[in-house]
Write an enzyme that holds these catalytic residues in place. Sequence first.
Site, short mmCIF file in Angstrom:
data_model
loop_
_atom_site.label_atom_id
_atom_site.label_comp_id
_atom_site.label_asym_id
_atom_site.label_seq_id
_atom_site.Cartn_x
_atom_site.Cartn_y
_atom_site.Cartn_z
N LYS A 1 -6.15 4.60 8.41
CA LYS A 1 -5.01 5.35 7.89
C LYS A 1 -5.29 6.85 7.88
CE LYS A 1 -3.07 1.54 5.25
NZ LYS A 1 -2.72 0.95 3.94
N SER B 1 0.79 -1.24 0.00
CA SER B 1 0.00 0.00 0.00
C SER B 1 0.82 1.28 0.00
CB SER B 1 -0.96 0.02 1.20
OG SER B 1 -0.25 0.03 2.42
#
Length: 266
Positions: free
Chosen positions: A205, A160
Site C-alpha cells: 500500500k 482497511s
Amino acid sequence: MRHNRLPRLVTALLTLFFGLSLFAPLPFVVLTPGHAQDVLHEVISPAKSAVNKPKFYSSDGHIYLLSILITNPDAYVTGAELIYSWMRSDYSVMPRSLFYRDGTSAAVEKAIAKTQMDGSQSSAKTAALKFLSDNYPELGVGSIKESDIAIALDKTGGPSGGLAFALGIVELLTPENILRGRSVASTGTIDGAGNVGGIGGVAEKILAARKVGATLILVPTSNCKDLAPGVATIPKGIKVAAVSTLKEAITALNSAAPRGCANLGA
C-alpha cells in the site's frame, strides 16, 4: 576421459518433474499494489436522501484510501508465477492460508469483503462524528446522522479503509484546513470509538501511495513490525506516521514531525 551419464529414462523423468513443477498449483497468493482513491473528491459526499444536508467545506488537499490486489481464491499460483513474483520488488508472495480458508470461493470472499466494507463505513461515520462532537462542539454536528453522509466506493472491499473514511469526514465537516494542500495516504481499520486496527499488505500500500504522489502515509501502529528495516523499504519522499486512534491521526496531520514507526523501535 569418460563421463557417467544419467540413463535417458531418468533424465526424461527429471525434466518432466521440473517442467510440471513450474505449472503446478501451489498454496500461495501474490500481493501487488492496488489503486489509490481520493476520499475527499471521489468518495464522500452529503447523502441525497438527507433532509438537512450537512455543510461540507472544500479541501485543497487529498486523502487517499489505499488498496492491494491479491490472487483470486478460485485461482492458484504456479511455480512459474512465483519465480516471476519473487523477481519483482513490488510483488509479495504469501501463504494462501493467511488470507483464505480452505474450500472458500471468490463469491464467498467477495460477500465477506463487502460486509467488512459496509461495517468500516458505518464505524468511520460514528468515530468521525464523535470526534467532532468532542473536539469541535461549536459545529453542532450532533444533528448530523450517519445516513446524512454518503460513501460511494466501487470494486473495493474489506475493512482497511475505515481510517481514511473517518479522516475524510472530519476534514470535510470542519472549516479548519487540516491538510493544507498536502497529499496524504491512509490505511487501517477503525471502530466506533476511533481505535485504529492493523491491516494486511501495508508495504504494498505504501508503494501505491508513492504512485499518486502522497508525501505522508498514516498506518496502524500495530503494522510497524511489517515496516521494520530489512522487512520493507520505505520509498524516498514518503514519511510514515504510526497511529492507534483517530485523534492520533489528526494530531499527526497537524504535526510537522509526526511520530513514525522508528520512534516505536520498529
